[in-house]
Design a protein around this motif. Sequence first.
Motif, PDB file in Angstrom:
ATOM      1  N   ASN A 425     -91.459  36.807  23.201  1.00  0.00           N
ATOM      2  CA  ASN A 425     -91.267  36.371  21.825  1.00  0.00           C
ATOM      3  C   ASN A 425     -90.390  37.353  21.056  1.00  0.00           C
ATOM      4  OD1 ASN A 425     -91.957  34.684  19.475  1.00  0.00           O
ATOM      5  ND2 ASN A 425     -93.085  36.485  18.791  1.00  0.00           N
ATOM      6  N   ASP A 445     -83.605  31.309  25.997  1.00  0.00           N
ATOM      7  CA  ASP A 445     -84.348  30.104  25.646  1.00  0.00           C
ATOM      8  C   ASP A 445     -85.395  30.423  24.594  1.00  0.00           C
ATOM      9  OD1 ASP A 445     -82.821  28.993  27.600  1.00  0.00           O
ATOM     10  OD2 ASP A 445     -84.413  28.944  29.104  1.00  0.00           O
ATOM     11  N   SER A 447     -88.702  28.777  22.189  1.00  0.00           N
ATOM     12  CA  SER A 447     -89.699  27.710  22.156  1.00  0.00           C
ATOM     13  C   SER A 447     -90.578  27.856  20.925  1.00  0.00           C
ATOM     14  CB  SER A 447     -90.567  27.770  23.420  1.00  0.00           C
ATOM     15  OG  SER A 447     -91.397  28.927  23.369  1.00  0.00           O
ATOM     16  N   PHE A 448     -91.608  26.998  20.829  1.00  0.00           N
ATOM     17  CA  PHE A 448     -92.521  27.016  19.691  1.00  0.00           C
ATOM     18  C   PHE A 448     -93.236  28.363  19.559  1.00  0.00           C
ATOM     19  CE2 PHE A 448     -95.166  25.859  23.229  1.00  0.00           C
ATOM     20  CZ  PHE A 448     -96.387  26.461  22.973  1.00  0.00           C
ATOM     21  N   LYS A 451     -91.664  30.284  16.946  1.00  0.00           N
ATOM     22  CA  LYS A 451     -91.559  29.587  15.669  1.00  0.00           C
ATOM     23  C   LYS A 451     -92.048  30.438  14.497  1.00  0.00           C
ATOM     24  CE  LYS A 451     -93.141  25.324  13.406  1.00  0.00           C
ATOM     25  NZ  LYS A 451     -93.940  24.079  13.604  1.00  0.00           N
ATOM     26  N   PHE A 476     -82.277  26.244  26.409  1.00  0.00           N
ATOM     27  CA  PHE A 476     -83.353  25.379  25.948  1.00  0.00           C
ATOM     28  C   PHE A 476     -83.710  25.742  24.524  1.00  0.00           C
ATOM     29  CE2 PHE A 476     -87.957  25.012  25.230  1.00  0.00           C
ATOM     30  CZ  PHE A 476     -88.125  23.649  25.394  1.00  0.00           C
ATOM     31  N   ASP A 478     -86.445  24.444  21.759  1.00  0.00           N
ATOM     32  CA  ASP A 478     -87.626  23.616  21.605  1.00  0.00           C
ATOM     33  C   ASP A 478     -87.489  22.692  20.389  1.00  0.00           C
ATOM     34  OD1 ASP A 478     -90.589  23.336  22.478  1.00  0.00           O
ATOM     35  OD2 ASP A 478     -90.693  23.599  20.302  1.00  0.00           O
ATOM     36  N   HIS A 479     -88.152  21.559  20.456  1.00  0.00           N
ATOM     37  CA  HIS A 479     -88.100  20.582  19.367  1.00  0.00           C
ATOM     38  C   HIS A 479     -88.585  21.187  18.056  1.00  0.00           C
ATOM     39  CE1 HIS A 479     -89.816  17.321  16.862  1.00  0.00           C
ATOM     40  NE2 HIS A 479     -88.723  16.684  17.238  1.00  0.00           N
ATOM     41  N   ASP A 480     -89.642  22.005  18.094  1.00  0.00           N
ATOM     42  CA  ASP A 480     -90.159  22.621  16.863  1.00  0.00           C
ATOM     43  C   ASP A 480     -89.133  23.556  16.243  1.00  0.00           C
ATOM     44  OD1 ASP A 480     -92.437  21.276  17.418  1.00  0.00           O
ATOM     45  OD2 ASP A 480     -93.765  23.022  17.454  1.00  0.00           O
ATOM     46  N   TYR A 482     -85.810  23.423  16.655  1.00  0.00           N
ATOM     47  CA  TYR A 482     -84.693  22.618  16.153  1.00  0.00           C
ATOM     48  C   TYR A 482     -85.057  21.975  14.821  1.00  0.00           C
ATOM     49  CZ  TYR A 482     -81.134  18.976  15.874  1.00  0.00           C
ATOM     50  OH  TYR A 482     -80.112  18.165  15.451  1.00  0.00           O
ATOM     51  N   ARG A 506     -80.460  19.950  19.694  1.00  0.00           N
ATOM     52  CA  ARG A 506     -81.718  19.653  20.391  1.00  0.00           C
ATOM     53  C   ARG A 506     -81.374  19.346  21.838  1.00  0.00           C
ATOM     54  NH1 ARG A 506     -85.722  19.814  22.829  1.00  0.00           N
ATOM     55  NH2 ARG A 506     -87.332  18.226  22.970  1.00  0.00           N
ATOM     56  N   LYS A 508     -82.530  20.047  26.201  1.00  0.00           N
ATOM     57  CA  LYS A 508     -83.460  20.502  27.229  1.00  0.00           C
ATOM     58  C   LYS A 508     -82.664  21.074  28.371  1.00  0.00           C
ATOM     59  CE  LYS A 508     -86.806  16.846  26.167  1.00  0.00           C
ATOM     60  NZ  LYS A 508     -87.565  15.697  26.728  1.00  0.00           N
TER      61      LYS A 508
END
Length: 525
Positions: A425, A445, A447-448, A451, A476, A478-480, A482, A506, A508
């Motif tokens: 992180n 990459d 991810s959440f 966040k 990558f 992550d959707h959160d 983005y 967005r 993958k």
Amino acid sequence: MTFKYLNKDFSAGFSVFLVALPLCLGIALASGAPLFSGLVSGVIGGLVVALLSGSEIAISGPAAGLVVIVFDAIHGLGDYSHFLTAVVLAGLLQWLLGWFKAGRLSGFVPSSVISGMLVAIGIVIVLKQIPHALGWDADYEGEFEFFQNDQRNTFSEIVQAVLHPTWGAGIISAVCLLLILWWDKKAEQGIKFFKTVPTALVVVVVGVVINQAFRWLAPAFYLGESNDHMVRMPSFHTLSDFKSALHFPSLDALTKPAVYLTAFTLAIIASVESLFGLEAADKLDKQRRISSPNQELKAQGIGNLLSGLLGGLPMTVVVVRTSLNVYSDSQTRLSAFIQGILLLLAMVIFPEILNHIPLASLAALLILVGYKLARIDIFRKMYLEGQDQFVPFIVTILGIILTDLLVGIALGWIVGIAYVIYTNNQSAMSVVRDKETVLIWFRKDISFLNKARLKEELAALQAGDTVFIDGARAHFIDHDIYTTLKEFKKDAPLRGIQVDFKGITRRKITKRKLDASIQKTLISK
């Protein structure tokens, strides 16, 4: 299997045999199973699993980590033959796990946890053998848990041993301990006699001689021939005695759902312990050989299947015996095979002779093994490797000492994974400010899990700032992440902040994209 290192392998195999013998008997006794069952498991571990194993040095046999499960299963199923059916099914399931390559899961255990496991086992060996060295043999050999059935724990047991010593046992263990140190020193100096004769053999002979000398010269120190202080082998005077000791699985048990639940539990726990033991064996191996975990699962499965068919206990890779094997200078799997042969001979030919061996002399042998596993320089090395290695290492040690093997490993694994997540992180994103210009750079990459930090950095921006957010390096997003950036860009003008995106989409990660990126990177270099 090679005979190239026969001398070293025989010496190691003999040492392991002497320790495995009381451990097999003790674990069987604690499990509420016939004593003979522990020996059957040890023999199959040596004669069968050793030949099929994924490791050249691992020793398999009945394990203390399964005692509670086995005890509950035997009493829950109500019939030992029904339990044996569960062992057979567990072996079959283990073999299938190996066939489907479940052994790869062992690779998800951090090395700091494996190091902690080895050190913890060394400490536990020393702590558990101190009472035996002092002649306080209230608990079975191989007992590993912190909290014991007699309502005591590891430390209170040591206190009882110190307060109520058996002086004969204390003298034997002290003499044997000094003898081992002296013998090993002479062997390191290259003196052939000391290198050739197994230390364990000398220790056992000396222990027997001292005890017999007490019998005639100092009766107050004589340990007698009691079950408390001596190795205790079941004796078979006739063929019918031997046949009566054999137990076999029951086909009727296949109609009982509880048998399948027991089989599943045994297969999973035994597989986990074996994979951890295999990782530990590779770490101990002086030749740094890499073992196949899938092959090991298959070998353990076949071993447990045969053990169940012949009336034995379930088995795993056993770290205590594997450690002794390594420190006895084992070179190949021949040492494990020799240990199995000696266990078989002990069962059939000379049980009465072995009943003269004091547990105190074997305690001295194990205490030295425990010391070698838990040397202080290992703590220093792990500390210097950083907090992310040292903390899981210490948590694993404390967890194993104060609970049991699997719980301690689980605690260490959780802390190790938490450090991995935290480190990842922190390194996934960099933030650089130059006056009113801010660069937020996704270095890999994202991810959440990143966040919370991203939202903190975005919230810290002030009116008049110009922020560049670069995601070109991230395969990558992550959707959160983005969604958070998209909402920030929409609201930024209201806060007086200018925003510029680079590579923020967005997307993958796919194998094709990853391969293309790697190829592009290599070409650019």
